[in-house]
Motif scaffolding. Structure first.
Motif, short mmCIF file in Angstrom:
data_model
loop_
_atom_site.label_atom_id
_atom_site.label_comp_id
_atom_site.label_asym_id
_atom_site.label_seq_id
_atom_site.Cartn_x
_atom_site.Cartn_y
_atom_site.Cartn_z
N ALA A 152 9.02 12.48 10.86
CA ALA A 152 8.24 13.38 11.72
C ALA A 152 7.50 14.41 10.88
O ALA A 152 6.32 14.69 11.11
N LEU A 153 8.19 14.97 9.89
CA LEU A 153 7.57 15.97 9.02
C LEU A 153 6.47 15.34 8.16
O LEU A 153 5.44 15.97 7.90
N SER A 154 6.68 14.10 7.72
CA SER A 154 5.67 13.44 6.87
C SER A 154 4.38 13.16 7.63
O SER A 154 3.32 13.02 7.03
N LEU A 155 4.49 13.08 8.96
CA LEU A 155 3.31 12.84 9.80
C LEU A 155 2.63 14.14 10.20
O LEU A 155 1.65 14.13 10.96
N GLY A 156 3.15 15.26 9.71
CA GLY A 156 2.60 16.55 10.08
C GLY A 156 3.19 17.10 11.35
O GLY A 156 2.75 18.14 11.86
N GLY A 157 4.19 16.40 11.91
CA GLY A 157 4.78 16.81 13.18
C GLY A 157 5.90 17.81 13.02
O GLY A 157 6.33 18.14 11.90
N ALA A 158 6.38 18.29 14.12
CA ALA A 158 7.51 19.21 14.17
C ALA A 158 8.66 18.52 14.90
O ALA A 158 8.45 17.80 15.88
N ILE A 159 9.86 18.74 14.43
CA ILE A 159 11.06 18.13 15.00
C ILE A 159 11.49 18.89 16.25
O ILE A 159 11.51 20.12 16.25
N ASP B 30 -4.42 16.95 -1.97
CA ASP B 30 -5.34 17.70 -1.09
C ASP B 30 -4.75 17.92 0.30
O ASP B 30 -5.31 18.68 1.10
N LEU B 31 -3.62 17.25 0.57
CA LEU B 31 -3.03 17.34 1.91
C LEU B 31 -1.99 18.46 1.94
O LEU B 31 -0.79 18.24 2.12
N ARG C 33 -7.37 13.97 8.63
CA ARG C 33 -6.54 13.91 7.42
C ARG C 33 -5.36 12.96 7.57
O ARG C 33 -4.54 12.81 6.67
N GLY C 34 -5.25 12.32 8.75
CA GLY C 34 -4.16 11.40 8.99
C GLY C 34 -2.89 12.06 9.45
O GLY C 34 -1.81 11.46 9.43
N LEU C 35 -3.00 13.31 9.90
CA LEU C 35 -1.84 14.06 10.38
C LEU C 35 -1.93 14.28 11.88
O LEU C 35 -3.02 14.26 12.46
N MET C 36 -0.79 14.53 12.49
CA MET C 36 -0.79 14.91 13.90
C MET C 36 -1.37 16.31 14.01
O MET C 36 -0.95 17.21 13.28
N PRO C 37 -2.34 16.52 14.88
CA PRO C 37 -2.93 17.85 15.02
C PRO C 37 -1.93 18.84 15.60
O PRO C 37 -0.94 18.46 16.22
N GLN D 297 0.86 -1.17 0.00
CA GLN D 297 0.00 0.00 0.00
C GLN D 297 0.90 1.22 0.00
O GLN D 297 1.91 1.26 0.69
N SER D 298 0.56 2.22 -0.79
CA SER D 298 1.44 3.38 -0.92
C SER D 298 1.44 4.20 0.37
O SER D 298 0.44 4.25 1.09
N THR D 299 2.57 4.82 0.63
CA THR D 299 2.69 5.73 1.76
C THR D 299 2.28 7.12 1.29
O THR D 299 2.80 7.63 0.30
N VAL D 300 1.33 7.70 1.98
CA VAL D 300 0.81 9.01 1.59
C VAL D 300 1.56 10.08 2.37
O VAL D 300 1.65 10.02 3.60
N ILE D 301 2.12 11.04 1.65
CA ILE D 301 2.86 12.12 2.29
C ILE D 301 2.27 13.47 1.88
O ILE D 301 1.57 13.57 0.87
N PRO D 302 2.54 14.50 2.67
CA PRO D 302 1.90 15.80 2.43
C PRO D 302 2.34 16.46 1.13
O PRO D 302 3.41 16.21 0.59
N ASN D 303 1.49 17.34 0.65
CA ASN D 303 1.74 18.13 -0.54
C ASN D 303 2.40 19.44 -0.11
O ASN D 303 1.74 20.41 0.23
#
Length: 541
Positions: free
Chosen positions: A95-102, A156-157, A68-72, A6-12
């Protein structure tokens, strides 16, 4: 490593668009980690990021992610504990791909960063959020295996570049350290890197100058070479690894000079020349964080024929704010050059005064300190640095920092004006000049203090009957009086011996407050064997 069914979805966003393009178009090595024996292409890097991305998703409850599957935003911070390494880079991109901050914690359990971690833990507790620990040790994909990555950018992300992407501490040079929050756009590479560059990485990621290149160099399609922070290792890499980009702090440039003088210069002429040729291959040789001592600058200009480019910045500014070209100037140690593209600079008093800077990469805010955030900027949105400067033509020259002024009997003495002639004295190996508090004196609250280490040829054992700290202070004052006014001469000195070090911040700047606390305890000078004081009564006795 097996293909992802299954493909890994990463942010736009720019970070992952650049990484995906590099993985599809480049086959050369992106990261060479000499410490861990990893040589990873862009494709391997992307495969390993996907693996770690999916692994973390399995270990963290789905309640930690939004629709959206991201960390709020409320739980965006992801701590990364570890040294600069290939795995650290993977963890950062993940961490960035999950919407997080390092939020880098480095190694060694530095109290500064652990305190920040505790602050954020308290914040998370207040929000009713749990703190999860996810080990990042896993089998890295073999460079010999087929590297079929199945990555999809969700159009859309879209993530705003002002969304928090980095929590990182200031060095604490001019006051208590503060936790700075940067937007994700801070990682987009600047114009300084070029495809084909080989960037030598040896700095800790716990501070901005060590962390940003771990991501932005890769995104610029340059090669990242990771080595230990050791002068001999860095010299070997310069000699044999075709390094084109080295950016480091004055302490490291000084250590490289000292290693050359004590080891490389004693090799056969032909062999020593190979090291010098390695330096000549540097397209960019940069000094940042603070100014070089004149003696060190002279070595790189005269001996190595490699003048160093000066980059001026701050953790809050997100990168190089001013840059001075690699060319000698009469006052080059303090000259910081011209503003970088897109950066605006002004001085509080017109052609001189406090250095005020507006940068598109400036930080979002200080964590948990809205008042400090407000006070960091003037009414026009310029960041208020702690430095004073003046302008000559279109270039800026530092006059000193607020903490660099010593107020002695009504005079204002700049520490660098005393350090410069002191460090070229033949018997001085290392020196730091600072304001030492004075108690019970109606005329002055500070005196000019010097922390010095003598050259080994001038060092006398402490238990020797010939040992006398006062004679060193008197000699210093006599020798410096040729270049300095009477009120600028040191009146208190501490001699450093084997095992004693000048305290430094994580960014390797001198921690002057800790120097005073450790070596010049107010009111106890006369009780300390290694501290001697000069006063007017000494001259009259």
């Amino acid at each position: 490593m097996s293909d992802h069914s299954q493909s890994t979805v990463i942010p736009n966003e720019p970070i992952f668009k650049l990484l995906l393009e590099a993985a599809r178009e480049n086959r050369h090595v992106a990261v060479s980690d000499s410490i861990r024996g990893v040589n990873a292409s862009y494709a391997q890097l992307l495969v390993d990021i996907c693996t770690m991305h999916e692994e973390i998703r399995k270990r963290i409850p789905q309640s930690m992610f939004d629709a959206r599957g991201l960390m709020p935003l409320e739980t965006t911070c992801i701590f990364i504990l570890g040294p600069a390494s290939y795995v650290f880079i993977l963890a950062s991109f993940t961490a960035l791909s999950l919407g997080g901050a390092i939020c880098p914690l480095g190694t060694g359990a530095n109290p500064l960063y652990l305190n920040h971690a505790l602050e954020i833990k308290k914040y998370a507790d207040g929000k009713g959020t749990d703190l999860y620990v996810v080990p990042t040790t896993f089998n890295i994909a073999s460079s010999e295996s087929p590297l079929n990555f199945n990555v999809e950018i969700n159009q859309d992300l879209v993530l705003e570049q002002t969304r928090p992407g980095l929590f990182i501490s200031t060095s604490g040079t001019t006051g208590p350290p503060k936790l700075v929050i940067h937007g994700r756009g801070v990682f987009v590479p600047s114009a300084g890197y070029q495809s084909g560059d080989v960037f030598l990485c040896h700095r800790s990621p716990v501070w901005f100058g060590g962390l940003r290149p771990l991501i932005s160099v890769v995104l610029a399609r340059a090669k990242l070479r990771i080595v230990a922070r050791d002068a001999s290792v860095i010299w070997e890499s310069l000699r044999s690894d075709q390094i084109t980009f080295l950016s480091t702090v004055p302490a490291v440039w000084t250590q490289l000079m000292e290693y050359y003088q004590s080891h490389i210069s004693k090799l056969a002429r032909e062999q020593a020349e190979t090291y010098r040729q390695g330096v000549q291959k540097l397209r960019r040789a940069i000094v940042s964080s603070s100014s070089l001592l004149p003696s060190v600058q002279t070595f790189w200009v005269d001996k190595m024929q490699r003048p160093l480019m000066v980059v001026y910045g701050a953790t809050e500014l997100g990168g190089a704010a001013l840059v001075r070209a690699s060319a000698p100037f009469p006052d080059e140690a303090r000259r910081i050059g011209k503003p970088s593209p897109g950066v605006l600079v002004k001085l509080s008093e017109g052609d001189h005064g406090q250095l005020l800077i507006k940068s598109p990469l400036a930080f979002l805010r200080y964590h948990g300190n809205p008042e400090a955030t407000k006070n960091a900027f003037d009414k026009d949105g310029y960041y208020k640095s702690d430095d004073f400067a003046h302008r000559e033509g279109d270039e800026y020259i530092l006059d000193g920092r607020m903490i660099d002024y010593i107020r002695y009997y009504g005079y204002k003495v700049m520490t660098h004006e005393v350090e410069a002639p002191m460090t070229v004295l033949p018997y001085i190996s290392e020196a730091c000049v600072l304001a030492v508090p004075v108690a019970n004196n109606a005329f002055t609250t500070e005196r000019v203090g010097a922390l010095v280490r003598l050259q080994s040829s001038h060092l006398i054992p402490r238990n020797s009957p010939c040992w006398d700290c006062r004679s060193t202070l008197e000699r210093l004052r006599t020798d410096l009086s040729r270049d300095l006014a009477f009120h600028m001469l040191p009146t208190v000195v501490h001699l450093l011996h084997d095992g004693e070090q000048i305290p430094r911040t994580v960014s390797e700047k001198v921690n002057r407050r800790e120097v005073v606390e450790k070596y010049f305890k107010p009111g106890s000078f006369n009780l300390l064997q290694d501290v001697k004081v000069w006063d007017l009564k000494c001259q009259n006795s």
